[in-house]
Write an enzyme that holds these catalytic residues in place. Structure first.
Site, PDB file in Angstrom:
ATOM      1  N   CYS A   1       1.896  -2.822   1.879  1.00 55.96           N
ATOM      2  CA  CYS A   1       1.250  -2.729   0.522  1.00 55.96           C
ATOM      3  C   CYS A   1       1.776  -3.980  -0.301  1.00 55.96           C
ATOM      4  O   CYS A   1       0.988  -4.527  -0.848  1.00 55.96           O
ATOM      5  CB  CYS A   1       1.804  -1.584   0.015  1.00 55.96           C
ATOM      6  SG  CYS A   1       3.442  -1.268  -0.435  1.00 55.96           S
TER       7      CYS A   1
ATOM      8  N   HIS B   1       5.283   1.718  -3.527  1.00 55.73           N
ATOM      9  CA  HIS B   1       3.991   1.415  -3.160  1.00 55.73           C
ATOM     10  C   HIS B   1       3.349   0.757  -4.302  1.00 55.73           C
ATOM     11  O   HIS B   1       3.606   0.837  -5.463  1.00 55.73           O
ATOM     12  CB  HIS B   1       3.288   2.848  -2.723  1.00 55.73           C
ATOM     13  CG  HIS B   1       1.894   2.711  -2.117  1.00 55.73           C
ATOM     14  ND1 HIS B   1       1.868   2.026  -0.933  1.00 55.73           N
ATOM     15  CD2 HIS B   1       0.721   2.615  -2.547  1.00 55.73           C
ATOM     16  CE1 HIS B   1       0.700   1.708  -0.710  1.00 55.73           C
ATOM     17  NE2 HIS B   1      -0.113   2.318  -1.517  1.00 55.73           N
TER      18      HIS B   1
ATOM     19  N   HIS C   1      -5.593  -1.244  -1.565  1.00 53.21           N
ATOM     20  CA  HIS C   1      -4.177  -1.034  -1.379  1.00 53.21           C
ATOM     21  C   HIS C   1      -4.169  -0.762   0.309  1.00 53.21           C
ATOM     22  O   HIS C   1      -5.312  -0.709   1.049  1.00 53.21           O
ATOM     23  CB  HIS C   1      -3.328  -0.117  -1.897  1.00 53.21           C
ATOM     24  CG  HIS C   1      -3.832   1.452  -1.633  1.00 53.21           C
ATOM     25  ND1 HIS C   1      -3.032   2.398  -1.555  1.00 53.21           N
ATOM     26  CD2 HIS C   1      -5.070   1.917  -1.185  1.00 53.21           C
ATOM     27  CE1 HIS C   1      -3.554   3.632  -1.246  1.00 53.21           C
ATOM     28  NE2 HIS C   1      -4.939   3.169  -0.843  1.00 53.21           N
TER      29      HIS C   1
END
Length: 388
Positions: free
Chosen positions: A300, A348, A360
């Protein structure tokens, strides 16, 4: 063991034939026995909801360990460069020290051959500690100018060489520690992912189908919330435009949305954000791989770092540092290009592209994709950060 399978009701068709209630009950019993046989003796089989939660927790723990791995890897790289630089410096200083020792030795040899002067020059070659050097400086008063210069050069080179050697030793110790952190983080990621795979492997085909249905409902709810955010943002934008028209160019943030509203990003930000988003879109479909920074795969924070790098903006490597690399704005005022961070431990991140949607790299086994920022619920969103 509590069964979570949905038993067939009387009259359910099996292979095109309507079965009586007795036959249905028998089939259900067989299914239950099959489940029992799959479980270890004395083991309570978890419910599907428990499995889903546990797997989700394991993935988040793996992602957290991934960010620690990324931080340790970055620190290890920097420390290794520092060690290499120090060792190179030590090598150069050692060469200079040897040259100074050779010159000083020539004076000692000359004194020994001729018997002239005092043999004090040679004693400098035996100096091993700073105290030795301090004590031996006292003999300089009895030496010639050239001898003094040679001794000064030798003492300076020896002092600096010892200092650099000590720095190199300490840096090597730090490097060993960071390499240990790197190894630990890597082992943690691998263990969490292995545990998640093991849990999923124990699911029956029916349970996997039910799990997929649960995930689909979550995605539908996330999409609904994204659409609602898009509607709110459109209303805010319209209110700003109306306020500007009515006020003859009044300051941004005035109007029905209140004076405390965060001003929109400027045009230069928009230009950079477009470049970052264009890069992110080009990565859609590439696999998530923990610790990866491209170009074939990403985790990420590796994706967000690479995307903004394409826009000329340097972001730190980890989510822990990226979250502090800009200005925090409310979710309601997120603009394309902003970074969306998730979870209390900030493990994240995705790139907001507008209308409640982000790009993402979700988790192992998935690919870079567009998804609602509410993919894991409202409470999962930690913050929105404008990085440039």
């Amino acid at each position: 063991m509590a069964s979570h399978r949905k038993s067939r009701t009387p009259g359910t068709r099996v292979a095109g034939i309507r079965t009586p209630a007795l036959a249905t009950a028998a089939l259900t019993s067989v299914a239950l026995l099959s489940q029992t046989a799959e479980a270890a003796p004395g083991e309570d089989r978890p419910s599907l909801e428990e499995v889903e939660k546990k797997v989700g927790d394991l993935y988040r723990q793996a992602e957290s360990a991934t960010e620690k791995y990324n931080a340790a890897k970055e620190k290890t790289g920097k420390q290794r460069k520092r060690v290499d630089t120090l060792l190179d410096d030590v090598a150069k200083r050692t060469q200079k020290l040897n040259e100074a020792r050779s010159e000083l030795g020539s004076y000692a040899a000359a004194q020994y051959r001729t018997g002239a002067g005092m043999p004090d020059t040679a004693t400098f070659l035996l100096a091993e500690t700073p105290q030795d050097i301090f004590d031996q400086r006292q003999v300089l008063d009895r030496m010639t100018g050239r001898q003094k210069a040679a001794v000064d050069d030798y003492v300076t080179q020896q002092t600096e060489t010892m200092k650099k050697r000590q720095e190199a030793t300490e840096s090597l110790r730090t490097l060993t520690e960071t390499q240990g952190d790197l190894k630990t983080a890597k082992a943690t990621v691998q263990k969490k992912l292995a545990d998640a795979r093991e849990l999923l492997s124990k699911l029956t085909a029916e349970e996997k189908a039910r799990l997929a249905a649960i995930e689909k409902r979550k995605q539908e709810e996330a999409a609904r919330k994204a659409a609602e955010l898009a509607r709110q943002q459109a209303e805010q934008e319209q209110a700003r435009e109306e306020a500007a028209q009515q006020g003859g160019g009044a300051s941004e943030g005035s109007g029905s949305t209140g004076s405390t509203e965060t001003p929109p990003a400027d045009s230069s930000y928009g230009t950079k954000a477009e470049k970052a988003m264009a890069f992110a879109r080009a990565q859609i479909g590439k696999p998530y791989v923990w610790g990866a920074t491209g170009p074939g795969s990403y985790d990420c924070s590796g994706l967000t770092q690479a995307a903004w790098k394409a826009a000329g903006v340097s972001l730190p490597r980890t989510t822990y540092d990226q979250v502090n690399a800009g200005t925090t704005v409310p979710v309601s005022q997120a603009q394309p290009g902003d970074l969306v961070f998730f979870y209390d431990d900030v493990t994240h991140v995705g790139i907001y592209i507008g209308n409640g949607i982000m790009i993402h790299a979700p988790k192992p086994g998935t690919y870079v994709r567009e998804e609602s920022i509410y993919y894991d619920g409202d409470s999962a969103i930690h913050s929105i950060v404008r990085p440039a």
